[in-house]
Design a protein around this motif. Structure first.
Motif, mmCIF file in Angstrom:
data_model
loop_
_atom_site.group_PDB
_atom_site.id
_atom_site.type_symbol
_atom_site.label_atom_id
_atom_site.label_comp_id
_atom_site.label_asym_id
_atom_site.label_seq_id
_atom_site.Cartn_x
_atom_site.Cartn_y
_atom_site.Cartn_z
ATOM 1 N N UNK B 530 0.826 -1.202 0.000
ATOM 2 C CA UNK B 530 0.000 0.000 0.000
ATOM 3 C C UNK B 530 0.857 1.247 0.000
ATOM 4 N N UNK B 532 3.718 1.593 -1.313
ATOM 5 C CA UNK B 532 4.271 1.753 -2.652
ATOM 6 C C UNK B 532 3.217 2.353 -3.603
ATOM 7 N N UNK B 533 1.985 1.837 -3.462
ATOM 8 C CA UNK B 533 0.911 2.379 -4.292
ATOM 9 C C UNK B 533 0.711 3.863 -4.007
ATOM 10 N N UNK B 536 3.427 5.779 -5.676
ATOM 11 C CA UNK B 536 3.487 5.744 -7.127
ATOM 12 C C UNK B 536 2.245 6.296 -7.827
ATOM 13 N N UNK B 537 1.118 6.135 -7.154
ATOM 14 C CA UNK B 537 -0.106 6.487 -7.881
ATOM 15 C C UNK B 537 -0.877 7.603 -7.165
ATOM 16 N N UNK B 538 -1.533 8.417 -7.992
ATOM 17 C CA UNK B 538 -2.346 9.477 -7.396
ATOM 18 C C UNK B 538 -3.673 8.910 -6.924
ATOM 19 N N UNK B 539 -4.012 9.168 -5.638
ATOM 20 C CA UNK B 539 -5.307 8.742 -5.112
ATOM 21 C C UNK B 539 -6.015 9.932 -4.490
ATOM 22 N N UNK B 543 -9.378 7.678 -0.428
ATOM 23 C CA UNK B 543 -8.663 6.424 -0.651
ATOM 24 C C UNK B 543 -7.347 6.424 0.100
ATOM 25 N N UNK B 546 -7.883 5.713 3.660
ATOM 26 C CA UNK B 546 -8.205 4.293 3.845
ATOM 27 C C UNK B 546 -6.919 3.432 3.809
ATOM 28 N N UNK B 547 -6.080 3.775 2.822
ATOM 29 C CA UNK B 547 -4.835 3.002 2.706
ATOM 30 C C UNK B 547 -3.939 3.211 3.913
ATOM 31 N N UNK B 550 -5.183 1.148 6.711
ATOM 32 C CA UNK B 550 -4.822 -0.262 6.531
ATOM 33 C C UNK B 550 -3.356 -0.496 6.933
#
Lengths: 129, 739
Positions: B530, B532-533, B536-539, B543, B546-547, B550
């Motif tokens: 999570x 890493x996500x 790397x990624x736009x949220x 979200x 939430x990540x 977690x």
């Protein structure tokens, strides 16, 4: 659209994989244990299965993999990537014996997972062509 | 003048008796006639005439007288002739018949003399013969030697000793037989000798070399005795061949030397003397006993027994000695003796009788050996042996010992126990091969048995590294076999170690490690993936939140796992030394525990029932909290389909003292009796599949914590019905007083 089946008992890991693959053009399906995974695989005939090794229930990941690879309808057309938290040599060997196409050790990099999935699907596409 | 007269007288005195008588008678007659003439004759002429007549008368008268006397004196002459011949013919008789009275008397006297002479001569002859006989039978050469050193007399032994003819050698010099012994040497030797029998005669003994006929020399003893009376003898010479005696003496000397040099103490007791005293002891006797031979001689050897003489062991050895002595046998005993300085020593005493020609025992020879060292060594060995026996029989490890013929000599109880066989099985003393085969038969066929021969072939050195595992089927055990062969004696020792539990623990440990890795990797996969996500990624914000949640939750799980591991190892290492135990109320601890319990994805609550009265316990609150948390956590984990979870307290007792029980009850999956039996084993997990997260350490931790605080854990469970765990804690003493 390639169909991918995730068989994993930990919801957080399923969520991680789902989110990892969300940017690709995949149809994602999930199963919580081996038995359910095997049932869904037979119905879905997915292009790729991401399969956890240690799962509760009657079938563990290796057994599901063996069944998939032994199934005439699935065998050659379905790629299997094992996900394991052990990462020991015996597990890798066990995986190879079960006919798995790939292997990822937890914790894994989501980008690595994407690469692996794309690679296997591309290979499958080449073989199909 | 006187000389002239005596000479004349001698000339006129006739030798024969009758001539003297005749002459005397003639003279008497002549004188008578002359006297008569002087009276009667007046005339000178007449006288002149008468002279002639007178002369004639005298002559005839003398002649007649001579004749008569000569005849009358003949028997006397015969008697003297007889007497002269007596020497040659003693015992001859003189004839007295027809003799005059005087001659008869003379004859009788002569006969008496003759008879005595004959008897004396006979006696002399007998004595001479006897002496000669004695001389000839004497074993020694007896020689008579004259003043010139010549042999004048010999006996028969000369021939035997010197090889010379005893008669032919007579007249030769003694040097022919005894070189160097000429007259001068004999004289000197005698002078150097002793005077015998209070007389002035000398006697001397010398040892020298004799010369045998043929020229060989030999040892002789020469006894010279001076003789005073014998005209042709100067001395007697007795010669003895002492070759044998010399050899005997040499033997005696050698034997004595040998006795002196012997490393054993040697004593000789005279059995004919009262008290059977020691008559000889060699120098080493002193080395062993400290008593000089002179101190031992005259005493019975029993004096060495000192104060131990009446001890039972010594008594029995003395009885053995006594019976051997009485029956004239040899015997050997080991007996405790004392040295002169009072120190004890073990004496191996060997006695042997010495008998005379008639078979009567005259002496006993005793050989003493100081075997203290050996006895001490033996005792040490025996002690070592019994210690080893004790070790063997107490050892939890199995031993089977085979002798040099590879027959079973010993098997210890531990082996019988671990192999599950009764001792009678080995009554027949099986061979190594039989034993090996029998063991092979008891093995699990799935785990092939490596026979001794195979193991030997694989590892000829006998196995420096780990032993051979043996998987017994019934009882199900894993043994580790080691083989050792002693270099001397060829004893084979099989050593078995029951590694069932160890193997199981090893298996569980490795299972634990992979389980722990699995348990650690799962939360890490979430955290790693999570994050890493997120990178790397736009949220969107939702979200991302939430990540993050977690990630945080999984990180918390990771921390719990690590804590549990660390707690257990710390408790084990410190054995409760860091527990902060004090008397405090129980209720707040339990309330806090329940309140703090965070079980992910579970909305069930714990029913907590506490007694109204305040309960004091003597505990480390943090540790008790941890224990109860673990129990509650298990209750949640093992009742995945829901069901009430309750915690309450109850009175009871522990170790004979009042105690308070903290009871956690669930209605979950429970455990089988087999699982329940192992629930407190480290790393053991009732669920081996990995479905339920955990380390297999939770209950171990609970048990450690409670036991360190003086309590115990009870477990009651039934598969499919649920589990009830009770922690019993002893009540503090003053709490008792208050109650």
């Amino acid at each position: 659209m390639d169909r991918i089946l995730i068989v994993e008992d930990q919801p957080d890991i399923r969520k991680l994989i789902r989110m990892t693959l969300a940017f690709g053009y995949y149809e994602i399906y999930e199963a919580e244990n081996g038995l359910e995974g095997w049932a869904r695989a037979q119905g879905l005939r997915p292009d790729l299965i991401l399969l956890d090794v240690m799962m509760p229930g009657e079938l563990d990941g290796f057994q599901v993999c063996e069944k998939v690879k032994a199934d005439p309808a699935l065998g050659r057309s379905t790629a299997v990537v094992m996900l394991t938290a052990r990462g020991q040599k015996t597990d890798l060997e066990h995986g190879a014996k079960s006919g798995a196409d790939g292997y990822l050790t937890k914790p894994f990099s989501p980008l690595e997972l994407v690469d692996k999935v794309e690679e296997l699907l591309a290979r499958r596409a080449t073989r199909a062509a | 003048m006187r000389t002239l007269v005596s000479r004349l007288r001698a000339a006129l005195t006739p030798r024969s008796l009758h001539a003297q008588i005749t002459l005397l008678a003639s003279a008497v007659i002549a004188a008578s006639i002359l006297a008569m003439m002087a009276i009667h004759v007046t005339d000178v002429a007449e006288l002149r005439e008468s002279y002639v007549e007178i002369l004639l008368l005298i002559v005839t008268t003398s002649a007649a007288l001579h004749f008569i006397l000569r005849h009358a004196l003949r028997p006397l002459r015969e008697a003297s002739r007889f007497a002269r011949g007596l020497d040659a013919d003693p015992g001859e008789r003189f004839t007295t018949t027809g003799q005059s009275i005087e001659m008869k008397e003379l004859g009788l006297a002569l006969n008496e003399l003759s008879e005595r002479l004959a008897l004396d001569r006979l006696a002399l002859d007998v004595q001479a013969a006897r002496t000669e006989g004695i001389l000839d039978t004497a074993p020694d050469a007896i020689l008579g030697i004259d003043a010139d050193g010549r042999i004048v007399f010999t006996n028969d032994a000369v021939s035997r000793i010197f090889g010379h003819d005893p008669v032919a050698i007579r007249g030769r010099a003694l040097t022919a037989l005894v070189p160097g012994f000429d007259a001068r040497r004999i004289r000197e030797t005698l002078d150097g000798g002793i005077l015998t029998g209070g007389s002035t005669r000398h006697a001397a003994t010398v040892e020298t070399t004799g010369l045998r006929n043929g020229g060989t020399g030999f040892a002789i003893e020469v006894v010279l005795g001076e003789i005073e009376c014998a005209a042709d003898l100067f001395c007697t010479c007795v010669i003895r061949d002492i070759t044998e005696r010399r050899q005997g003496e040499e033997w005696t000397r050698l034997a004595n030397r040998a006795l002196d040099c012997s490393g054993n103490g040697i004593v000789i007791s005279d059995m004919r003397l009262p008290g059977e005293p020691v008559v000889y002891a060699n120098p080493h006797f002193e080395t062993i006993t400290g008593y000089a031979p002179s101190e031992a001689i005259g005493r019975n050897l029993g004096f060495l027994q000192g104060s131990s003489a009446e001890s039972p062991q010594t008594l029995s050895q003395r009885r053995r000695l006594g019976s051997a002595i009485r029956s004239g046998r040899s015997a050997s005993v080991e007996i405790l003796n004392y040295r002169k300085d009072g120190s004890p020593f073990w004496n191996e005493l060997t006695i042997a009788p010495v008998k005379d020609a008639s078979g009567a025992i005259t002496h006993f020879v005793g050989v003493l050996t100081d075997i203290t060292e050996r006895i001490v060594t033996e005792q040490a060995l025996a002690e070592r042996g019994s210690r080893l026996d004790a070790i063997f029989s107490l050892s939890p490890d199995g031993f089977a010992v085979f002798d040099s013929r590879e027959r079973l000599a010993y098997v210890n109880p531990a082996f019988l126990d671990m192999a599950g066989v009764s001792p009678e099985v080995f009554d027949r003393a099986p061979t190594l091969d039989e034993f090996d085969a029998a063991l092979g038969e008891r093995c699990d066929p799935a785990q092939p048995y490596e026979s001794l021969a195979d193991a030997q072939a694989r590892e000829p050195a006998g196995g420096k590294r780990g032993g051979t595992p043996i998987h017994l089927k019934n009882p199900s055990r894993i043994l580790e076999r080691h083989v050792r062969r002693t270099r001397e004696g060829g004893t084979t020792i099989l050593y078995f170690r029951d590694v069932t539990r160890e193997t199981e623990v090893d298996r569980m440990k490795s299972e634990f490690l992979s389980t722990a890795a699995h348990e650690l990797r799962t939360p890490m996969a979430s955290i790693f993936g999570f994050s890493e996500l997120l990178l790397r990624r736009p949220y969107d914000e939702k979200t991302r939140r939430d990540l993050h949640e977690t990630i945080h939750r999984q990180a918390g799980l990771l921390v719990n796992l690590l804590n549990e591991l660390l707690d257990l190892s710390r408790i084990e290492a410190r054995a409760g030394k860091d527990f902060r135990i004090r008397v405090q109320p129980l209720a707040p601890i339990l309330r806090d525990t329940v309140a703090a319990l965070l079980v992910p994805n579970d909305l069930r609550t714990v029913e907590l029932s506490l007694p109204e009265a305040e309960l004091l316990v003597r505990v480390d609150a943090d540790k008790l909290r941890q224990a109860v948390t673990n129990l509650l956590s298990n209750a949640y984990k093992y009742s995945p389909r829901g069901g009430a979870i309750a915690i309450d307290t109850l009175p009871g007792e522990h170790d004979g003292r009042p105690a308070i029980g903290i009871r956690v009850t669930d209605r979950g999956m429970g455990m089988t009796p087999e699982q329940a039996g192992r629930a407190f084993e480290r790393f053991y997990r009732a669920d081996a599949s990995g479905n339920i997260p955990g380390t297999g350490l939770g209950l171990c931790l609970v048990k450690e914590i409670v036991e360190i605080q003086g309590g115990r854990v009870d477990l009651q469970t039934q598969a499919g019905r649920g589990t009830q765990v009770t922690l019993w804690l002893p009540l503090p003493v003053h709490e008792l007083a208050a109650a």
